[in-house]
Design an enzyme around this catalytic site. Structure first.
Site, PDB file in Angstrom:
ATOM      1  N   HIS A  37     -49.617 -59.576  23.029  1.00 13.78           N
ATOM      2  CA  HIS A  37     -48.443 -59.710  22.170  1.00 13.78           C
ATOM      3  C   HIS A  37     -48.470 -58.945  21.505  1.00 13.78           C
ATOM      4  O   HIS A  37     -48.331 -58.855  19.643  1.00 13.78           O
ATOM      5  CB  HIS A  37     -49.039 -61.425  21.415  1.00 13.78           C
ATOM      6  CG  HIS A  37     -49.717 -62.930  22.897  1.00 13.78           C
ATOM      7  ND1 HIS A  37     -50.968 -62.581  22.457  1.00 13.78           N
ATOM      8  CD2 HIS A  37     -49.101 -63.455  22.256  1.00 13.78           C
ATOM      9  CE1 HIS A  37     -51.327 -64.042  23.216  1.00 13.78           C
ATOM     10  NE2 HIS A  37     -50.113 -64.777  23.508  1.00 13.78           N
ATOM     11  N   SER A  88     -48.087 -53.687  15.379  1.00 11.53           N
ATOM     12  CA  SER A  88     -49.607 -53.209  15.854  1.00 11.53           C
ATOM     13  C   SER A  88     -49.846 -52.028  17.139  1.00 11.53           C
ATOM     14  O   SER A  88     -50.865 -51.398  17.267  1.00 11.53           O
ATOM     15  CB  SER A  88     -50.596 -54.380  16.785  1.00 11.53           C
ATOM     16  OG  SER A  88     -51.049 -55.384  15.611  1.00 11.53           O
ATOM     17  N   GLU A 137     -45.324 -58.579  25.635  1.00 14.22           N
ATOM     18  CA  GLU A 137     -44.133 -59.231  25.101  1.00 14.22           C
ATOM     19  C   GLU A 137     -43.452 -60.096  26.276  1.00 14.22           C
ATOM     20  O   GLU A 137     -43.126 -59.472  26.937  1.00 14.22           O
ATOM     21  CB  GLU A 137     -43.572 -58.286  23.637  1.00 14.22           C
ATOM     22  CG  GLU A 137     -42.267 -59.499  23.217  1.00 14.22           C
ATOM     23  CD  GLU A 137     -43.791 -59.998  22.453  1.00 14.22           C
ATOM     24  OE1 GLU A 137     -42.993 -61.652  22.813  1.00 14.22           O
ATOM     25  OE2 GLU A 137     -44.578 -60.082  21.589  1.00 14.22           O
ATOM     26  N   ASP A 168     -46.426 -62.079  30.660  1.00 14.40           N
ATOM     27  CA  ASP A 168     -47.325 -63.060  29.773  1.00 14.40           C
ATOM     28  C   ASP A 168     -48.779 -61.912  29.559  1.00 14.40           C
ATOM     29  O   ASP A 168     -49.871 -62.119  30.584  1.00 14.40           O
ATOM     30  CB  ASP A 168     -48.251 -64.695  30.703  1.00 14.40           C
ATOM     31  CG  ASP A 168     -49.435 -65.535  30.171  1.00 14.40           C
ATOM     32  OD1 ASP A 168     -50.544 -64.519  30.702  1.00 14.40           O
ATOM     33  OD2 ASP A 168     -49.008 -65.867  29.583  1.00 14.40           O
ATOM     34  N   ASP A 186     -54.011 -61.715  19.596  1.00 13.62           N
ATOM     35  CA  ASP A 186     -52.950 -62.242  18.728  1.00 13.62           C
ATOM     36  C   ASP A 186     -51.293 -62.997  18.997  1.00 13.62           C
ATOM     37  O   ASP A 186     -50.341 -62.213  18.844  1.00 13.62           O
ATOM     38  CB  ASP A 186     -51.943 -60.864  18.016  1.00 13.62           C
ATOM     39  CG  ASP A 186     -51.658 -61.032  16.606  1.00 13.62           C
ATOM     40  OD1 ASP A 186     -51.414 -62.101  15.841  1.00 13.62           O
ATOM     41  OD2 ASP A 186     -50.463 -60.227  16.332  1.00 13.62           O
TER      42      ASP A 186
END
Length: 280
Positions: free
Chosen positions: A42, A100, A118, A143, A164
């Site tokens: 993510h 991140s 993402e 996904d 995350d």
């Protein structure tokens, strides 16, 4: 659900813990010369404008990176963290905060690879633009659970997977455990780092219990909060669960976070917690 936007929360206290953990893990893994794979399920937008209306609506960064910006007395891990943030802010004004993937990209070397996932239709183009031209990086508008599993095991058999999600859906707490099991089955020697929010003590207890039930060895939990009162509304605490942590991680985070609490959050209810969920 795709309503969550990290731009409202970028640079907050939870990001501090998350990004210190990522830096500490990657710095340790990079001590060996073999190439690494970094996977982010993510990844978000990659970087965030702290002067944007979304960040200014909450001002959460004031309780995170804002507590550290401009300090000259930081211990090594916090200094490393601040130097990465400073690369986005060459004027010495705190304007941008890295996601991140940015921290990971600045820890990794030319021979290492990054896979960034993402799904959000607004954040994905921003993420792709941030890393345009970096040949180490592949961005996936997919996904993150499915793509990260498809990438396991990485060709190098060395790497870190960061999970995350937003936890907008209550079932996410079990979804992440199931995903960790699936990843570990394919890549048992990998390092996996799971971020979680503390918004309900019962859900946290269930998460810890579910992780124990997986049978996976070497699981450590690190938690940092502005308050230990989990009955208050909102997210007052957050944590990182790490599978196959570097042997140095506990001591490094513990000393760093205790310094941080004493220096940046004096006379507050801020706390630090470590838990070994599963040993060898």
């Amino acid at each position: 659900m795709l309503s969550y936007r990290h731009a409202y929360h970028a640079g907050n206290f939870a990001d501090t813990l998350k990004h210190l953990t990522i830096i500490a893990i990657l710095r340790h893994l990079c001590k060996k010369s073999g190439p690494l794979h970094y996977v982010d399920t993510h990844a978000g937008a990659g970087r965030y404008d702290l002067q944007d209306a979304k960040a200014l609506k909450t001002h959460e960064f004031n309780e995170g990176i804002g507590k550290l910006w401009g300090r000259q007395d930081l211990p090594p891990l916090l200094d490393d963290y601040l130097q990465v943030v400073a690369r986005l802010n060459p004027s010495n004004n705190l304007h941008y905060y890295p996601g991140s993937p940015w921290f990971a990209a600045h820890c990794l070397r030319d021979q290492d690879k990054l896979a960034l996932c993402e799904l959000h239709p607004t954040d994905f183009p921003l993420l792709r633009e941030v890393f345009r031209g970096d040949m180490r990086v592949r961005c996936f508008h997919e996904d993150g659970y499915q793509r990260s599993l498809a990438l396991m095991p990485p060709p190098t058999k060395r790497g870190l997977v960061v999970i995350d999600p937003s936890y907008e859906v209550k079932t996410e707490y079990q979804t992440v455990v199931n995903h960790l099991q699936a990843l570990h089955k394919r890549f048992a020697t990998g390092v996996f780092a799971l971020w979680y929010p503390v918004v309900d003590a019962g859900r946290l207890q269930q998460l810890e219990y579910s992780l124990r039930q997986t049978g996976i060895k070497r699981i450590q939990l690190f938690e940092f909060g502005l308050t230990g009162n989990h009955d208050l509304p909102g997210m007052g605490s957050a944590g990182m669960v790490v599978i196959n942590p570097p042997w140095t991680l506990r001591e490094q985070l513990e000393s760093t976070m205790q310094w941080l609490i004493n220096a940046a959050y004096p006379d507050s209810d801020a706390y630090w917690r470590y838990l070994e969920i599963a040993g060898e």
